[in-house]
Design an enzyme around this catalytic site. Structure first.
Site, short mmCIF file in Angstrom:
data_model
loop_
_atom_site.label_atom_id
_atom_site.label_comp_id
_atom_site.label_asym_id
_atom_site.label_seq_id
_atom_site.Cartn_x
_atom_site.Cartn_y
_atom_site.Cartn_z
N CYS A 149 40.61 -71.00 -15.90
CA CYS A 149 41.10 -69.62 -15.89
C CYS A 149 42.24 -69.39 -16.88
O CYS A 149 42.24 -68.42 -17.65
CB CYS A 149 41.53 -69.22 -14.48
SG CYS A 149 42.95 -70.15 -13.82
N HIS B 295 45.80 -68.90 -10.18
CA HIS B 295 44.70 -68.23 -10.87
C HIS B 295 45.21 -67.05 -11.69
O HIS B 295 46.16 -66.36 -11.28
CB HIS B 295 43.65 -67.74 -9.89
CG HIS B 295 42.35 -67.37 -10.54
ND1 HIS B 295 41.55 -68.27 -11.19
CD2 HIS B 295 41.71 -66.16 -10.64
CE1 HIS B 295 40.46 -67.66 -11.66
NE2 HIS B 295 40.55 -66.35 -11.34
N HIS C 248 37.31 -63.09 -15.84
CA HIS C 248 38.04 -64.36 -15.68
C HIS C 248 37.07 -65.52 -15.63
O HIS C 248 35.87 -65.35 -15.36
CB HIS C 248 38.90 -64.32 -14.41
CG HIS C 248 38.12 -64.08 -13.15
ND1 HIS C 248 38.38 -64.71 -11.96
CD2 HIS C 248 37.05 -63.26 -12.86
CE1 HIS C 248 37.55 -64.30 -11.01
NE2 HIS C 248 36.74 -63.40 -11.54
#
Length: 233
Positions: A150, A197, A209
């Site tokens: 990510c 994240h 993402h």
């Protein structure tokens, strides 16, 4: 032998005396003729051979020669066809293997080679650029379009716009706090962060993402978790 008998008279007794003469020459000739006529057997051991032992050479007619030549030509042509088919099969097998290998090696980077470069530094340009990487695999620790996690994805995208936001999610939040503005009403192109994240807000309550190893880089709802939003452009 033949004999001729001739009667003779005896002066003393008055009796008839018979005499005979032999003709050997004539008898001998008869015997020779009989012998020659009887000698009619064929000497099979003769050096020149009898009719039975003659070997007549076998010759081919022109038609037989033509048929033989045609058969040989057809056999040669068939062999050449089989060899050509074998070579074609080998080439097809090699080509298929090569194509599969090339496809596998390029699948992870196909999006990278197909994406258009940013045309501005607006939030909308960030979103347009980031959306081109959908399908890139999730690779933990990766930072390129061949595979990323990510924070590797967000760092790569913002770098194309001249921003070095750091490698990890913690680094990127620190950069956003120092160089951006935290907002409660996000706009396309804003950095999204939560512990562990990060992603990019694209509008309409959605984000792009690098999600998980099973899903790769995708667009999904931003409401699945509570995020902080930072405007860094």
């Amino acid at each position: 032998m033949s004999a001729f008998l001739a009667p003779t008279a005896s002066a003393d007794s008055g009796k008839v005396v018979t005499s005979s003469r032999s003709f050997k020459g004539q008898q001998s000739r008869y015997a020779s003729l009989l012998k020659e006529s009887a000698a009619t057997s064929v000497d099979h051991d003769s050096s020149w051979g009898g009719v039975e032992s003659l070997e007549v050479p076998q010759t081919e007619s022109q038609a037989e020669k033509d048929a033989k030549a045609q058969a040989e030509a057809e056999a040669q042509a068939q062999q050449e066809r089989e060899q050509a088919a074998s070579r074609s099969t080998e080439r097809e097998s090699t080509s298929a293997s090569s194509s599969t290998s090339e496809s596998a090696s390029s699948s992870s980077s196909s999006n990278a080679t197909a994406v258009a470069a940013p045309t501005s530094t607006s939030g909308a340009a960030v979103v347009s650029y980031a959306l081109q990487f959908q399908g890139v695999p999730y690779v933990y620790g990766g930072t390129t379009p061949s595979g990323w996690d990510c924070s590797g994805f967000t760092s790569y995208v913002y770098r194309q716009f001249g921003l070095e936001i750091g490698r990890t999610d913690a680094d990127q939040r620190a950069y956003a706090v120092a160089h951006g503005v935290k907002v409660t009403n996000p706009e396309p192109g804003d950095l999204m962060w939560k512990s562990g994240h990060v992603g990019i807000y694209i509008g309409g309550g959605q984000m792009v993402h690098a999600s998980t190893p099973s899903t790769g880089t995708i667009v999904s709802s931003a409401s699945y978790a509570t995020f902080e939003y930072y405007r860094i452009l």
